[in-house]
Design a protein around this motif. Structure first.
Motif, mmCIF file in Angstrom:
data_model
loop_
_atom_site.group_PDB
_atom_site.id
_atom_site.type_symbol
_atom_site.label_atom_id
_atom_site.label_comp_id
_atom_site.label_asym_id
_atom_site.label_seq_id
_atom_site.Cartn_x
_atom_site.Cartn_y
_atom_site.Cartn_z
ATOM 1 N N ILE A 39 0.838 -1.200 0.000
ATOM 2 C CA ILE A 39 0.000 0.000 0.000
ATOM 3 C C ILE A 39 0.871 1.248 0.000
ATOM 4 C CG2 ILE A 39 -1.626 1.359 1.382
ATOM 5 C CD1 ILE A 39 -2.930 -1.314 2.197
ATOM 6 N N PHE A 40 1.918 1.241 0.805
ATOM 7 C CA PHE A 40 2.826 2.391 0.874
ATOM 8 C C PHE A 40 3.448 2.664 -0.492
ATOM 9 C CE2 PHE A 40 6.918 4.417 1.919
ATOM 10 C CZ PHE A 40 6.438 5.524 2.607
ATOM 11 N N LEU A 41 3.891 1.624 -1.182
ATOM 12 C CA LEU A 41 4.512 1.797 -2.496
ATOM 13 C C LEU A 41 3.514 2.289 -3.544
ATOM 14 C CD1 LEU A 41 6.870 -1.317 -2.571
ATOM 15 C CD2 LEU A 41 7.510 1.092 -2.241
ATOM 16 N N ILE A 42 2.282 1.813 -3.472
ATOM 17 C CA ILE A 42 1.250 2.274 -4.406
ATOM 18 C C ILE A 42 0.994 3.760 -4.206
ATOM 19 C CG2 ILE A 42 -1.212 2.132 -4.967
ATOM 20 C CD1 ILE A 42 -1.016 -0.903 -4.362
ATOM 21 N N VAL A 43 0.859 4.172 -2.967
ATOM 22 C CA VAL A 43 0.540 5.565 -2.653
ATOM 23 C C VAL A 43 1.740 6.482 -2.906
ATOM 24 C CG1 VAL A 43 -0.153 7.105 -0.777
ATOM 25 C CG2 VAL A 43 -1.244 4.900 -1.026
ATOM 26 N N LEU A 44 2.926 5.968 -2.705
ATOM 27 C CA LEU A 44 4.139 6.763 -2.881
ATOM 28 C C LEU A 44 4.239 7.325 -4.289
ATOM 29 C CD1 LEU A 44 6.603 7.596 -1.214
ATOM 30 C CD2 LEU A 44 7.786 5.598 -2.095
ATOM 31 N N GLY A 45 3.826 6.558 -5.277
ATOM 32 C CA GLY A 45 3.856 7.037 -6.653
ATOM 33 C C GLY A 45 2.957 8.235 -6.891
ATOM 34 N N LYS A 46 1.880 8.331 -6.154
ATOM 35 C CA LYS A 46 0.923 9.434 -6.327
ATOM 36 C C LYS A 46 1.397 10.720 -5.648
ATOM 37 C CE LYS A 46 -1.701 6.726 -8.516
ATOM 38 N NZ LYS A 46 -1.602 6.765 -9.960
ATOM 39 N N ILE A 47 2.261 10.573 -4.681
ATOM 40 C CA ILE A 47 2.720 11.737 -3.923
ATOM 41 C C ILE A 47 3.522 12.684 -4.803
ATOM 42 C CG2 ILE A 47 4.243 12.445 -2.031
ATOM 43 C CD1 ILE A 47 3.266 9.996 -0.512
ATOM 44 N N ASN A 48 4.229 12.155 -5.787
ATOM 45 C CA ASN A 48 5.040 12.978 -6.674
ATOM 46 C C ASN A 48 4.197 14.019 -7.404
ATOM 47 O OD1 ASN A 48 7.525 13.725 -7.736
ATOM 48 N ND2 ASN A 48 7.222 12.470 -9.559
ATOM 49 N N VAL A 49 2.990 13.659 -7.800
ATOM 50 C CA VAL A 49 2.088 14.586 -8.479
ATOM 51 C C VAL A 49 1.760 15.763 -7.560
ATOM 52 C CG1 VAL A 49 -0.210 14.822 -9.504
ATOM 53 C CG2 VAL A 49 1.120 12.751 -9.903
ATOM 54 N N VAL A 50 1.469 15.464 -6.316
ATOM 55 C CA VAL A 50 1.132 16.507 -5.346
ATOM 56 C C VAL A 50 2.333 17.414 -5.083
ATOM 57 C CG1 VAL A 50 0.372 16.935 -2.972
ATOM 58 C CG2 VAL A 50 -0.640 15.069 -4.280
ATOM 59 N N LEU A 51 3.513 16.813 -4.950
ATOM 60 C CA LEU A 51 4.718 17.601 -4.709
ATOM 61 C C LEU A 51 4.986 18.572 -5.849
ATOM 62 C CD1 LEU A 51 7.136 14.914 -3.230
ATOM 63 C CD2 LEU A 51 5.822 16.643 -2.002
ATOM 64 N N ASN A 52 4.833 18.114 -7.074
ATOM 65 C CA ASN A 52 5.038 18.992 -8.221
ATOM 66 C C ASN A 52 4.031 20.139 -8.239
ATOM 67 O OD1 ASN A 52 7.244 17.574 -9.180
ATOM 68 N ND2 ASN A 52 5.992 16.227 -10.453
ATOM 69 N N LEU A 53 2.795 19.854 -7.884
ATOM 70 C CA LEU A 53 1.776 20.901 -7.816
ATOM 71 C C LEU A 53 2.141 21.945 -6.764
ATOM 72 C CD1 LEU A 53 -1.033 21.982 -8.638
ATOM 73 C CD2 LEU A 53 -1.966 20.569 -6.800
ATOM 74 N N PHE A 54 2.557 21.493 -5.581
ATOM 75 C CA PHE A 54 2.965 22.431 -4.528
ATOM 76 C C PHE A 54 4.141 23.287 -4.973
ATOM 77 C CE2 PHE A 54 1.159 19.763 -0.815
ATOM 78 C CZ PHE A 54 -0.021 20.486 -0.851
ATOM 79 N N ARG A 55 5.101 22.675 -5.647
ATOM 80 C CA ARG A 55 6.275 23.427 -6.106
ATOM 81 C C ARG A 55 5.882 24.480 -7.141
ATOM 82 N NH1 ARG A 55 9.127 18.256 -5.325
ATOM 83 N NH2 ARG A 55 10.469 18.598 -3.531
ATOM 84 N N ASP A 56 4.992 24.128 -8.050
ATOM 85 C CA ASP A 56 4.527 25.093 -9.039
ATOM 86 C C ASP A 56 3.790 26.255 -8.378
ATOM 87 O OD1 ASP A 56 5.588 23.543 -11.060
ATOM 88 O OD2 ASP A 56 3.665 22.642 -11.649
ATOM 89 N N MET A 57 2.929 25.943 -7.419
ATOM 90 C CA MET A 57 2.181 26.992 -6.718
ATOM 91 C C MET A 57 3.118 27.898 -5.925
ATOM 92 S SD MET A 57 -1.144 24.729 -5.522
ATOM 93 C CE MET A 57 -1.612 25.873 -4.264
ATOM 94 N N ALA A 58 4.121 27.307 -5.281
ATOM 95 C CA ALA A 58 5.079 28.102 -4.508
ATOM 96 C C ALA A 58 5.886 29.016 -5.414
ATOM 97 C CB ALA A 58 6.002 27.185 -3.716
ATOM 98 N N ALA A 59 6.259 28.518 -6.584
ATOM 99 C CA ALA A 59 7.016 29.347 -7.529
ATOM 100 C C ALA A 59 6.170 30.521 -8.005
ATOM 101 C CB ALA A 59 7.480 28.503 -8.714
ATOM 102 N N LYS A 60 4.892 30.279 -8.286
ATOM 103 C CA LYS A 60 3.995 31.356 -8.725
ATOM 104 C C LYS A 60 3.768 32.376 -7.610
ATOM 105 C CE LYS A 60 1.551 28.639 -12.156
ATOM 106 N NZ LYS A 60 0.310 27.938 -12.499
ATOM 107 N N ALA A 61 3.742 31.925 -6.360
ATOM 108 C CA ALA A 61 3.511 32.821 -5.220
ATOM 109 C C ALA A 61 4.818 33.436 -4.715
ATOM 110 C CB ALA A 61 2.817 32.070 -4.090
ATOM 111 N N ASN A 62 5.930 33.065 -5.346
ATOM 112 C CA ASN A 62 7.244 33.592 -4.973
ATOM 113 C C ASN A 62 7.611 33.250 -3.517
ATOM 114 O OD1 ASN A 62 9.609 34.757 -5.750
ATOM 115 N ND2 ASN A 62 8.951 36.854 -5.305
#
Length: 128
Positions: A39-62
């Motif tokens: 279960i951990f390995l299945i979910v771990l793959g999905k976390i990358n999508v969320v991390l990229n979204l957070f990074r994009d939002m942080a870059a836009k918000a400076n």
């Protein structure tokens, strides 16, 4: 769809554990650990999508990447701590689970120090 697969796998493993636990409790614990890992390995793959979204939002918000990375690490510590503690509780080791939770809380506090310092510094600057 993946959640249905995870729940289905959980049901199957739970049924196996209930059947095996009476005769071979050590195998039941191993099945539980194997399921937790899958279960951990299945979910771990999905976390990358969320991390990229957070990074994009942080870059836009400076927002400084240092603060975003710190927040993401804190969230990661919280999830891993909870997951590890639950696995230990499932294995009947409540005392070990408690120690894992304690360590997680300490690490979250340590990781939060730069953010707390920034907030306090901002407050001090606002006060004339």
């Amino acid at each position: 769809m993946e959640m249905i697969q995870i729940v289905g796998l959980g049901f199957v493993v739970t049924l196996l554990i209930l059947i095996i636990k009476q005769q071979r409790p050590e195998i039941a614990v191993q099945l539980s650990l194997a399921l937790a890992t899958i279960i951990f390995l299945i979910v771990l793959g999905k976390i990358n999508v969320v991390l990229n979204l957070f990074r994009d939002m942080a870059a836009k918000a400076n927002i400084s990447s240092m603060y975003l990375n710190t927040i993401l690490k804190i969230i990661g510590i919280a999830y891993v701590t909870e997951f590890g503690a639950q696995v230990c509780r499932d294995a009947g080791e409540g005392a070990v689970a408690g120690k894992i939770e304690f360590a997680g809380k300490v690490l979250v506090m340590v990781m939060a120090i730069p953010i707390i310092a920034l907030v306090l510094d901002t407050i001090v600057r606002l006060i004339p």
